[in-house]
Motif scaffolding. Sequence first.
Motif: not given
Length: 193
Positions: A53-56, A61-63, A68-70, A85-89
């Motif tokens: 997770c992260g903002n902006g 970077t989280a996505s 890259d890992l997935g 990535a909790l940023t993607d939904n």
Amino acid sequence: MVRRLTSKGNMDHAETYLDDLKQALAGLDLEGVKKVRQVLDQARAEGKQVFLCGNGGSASTASHMANDLGKGASLAGGEPFKVIALTDNIPWMTALANDLSYEDIFVEQLRNFAGEGDVLIAISGSGNSPNVLKAVELANERGLTTVGWTGFGGGRLAELVDLPIVVDSHHMGRVEDVHVVLMHLMCYYFMEQ
């Protein structure tokens, strides 16, 4: 009126920016990098989930790391990474922000999935993003291994996580640049084994 910089002005800025970035990279905690790679390796071997997770810029970077890992690291061989990535939904995030608060956009998703032995990588340039900190607090309560990537002296994030990596810079651009390098140091380690 558009202000135009001279070629010399552009080069001075570019040189300064890159010199400062080199210093930030030179100060990177390589032992910390190795420890995070070990945590990721163990999570993959044990079939545990990895959350980011992260903002902006940190959200991107989280996505990117989840991608890259997935895909990249998982296709390289061995067990695949279970990475989210909790940023993607976006619909879920906006519903949580609207109905609860913006501080809850990561923690409420994490509440649905996180279990003991999973990993949370929390990315915050300042180390003080309330929604990131709230997710880390829940992760710690649930027995996840928590990793924090930050800058600006670490902020609260560096104090809350099991494994902090603090970029030695107070410039958001350079902190985010080093976080992208960190992400690639993690992912390409698994891709190139």
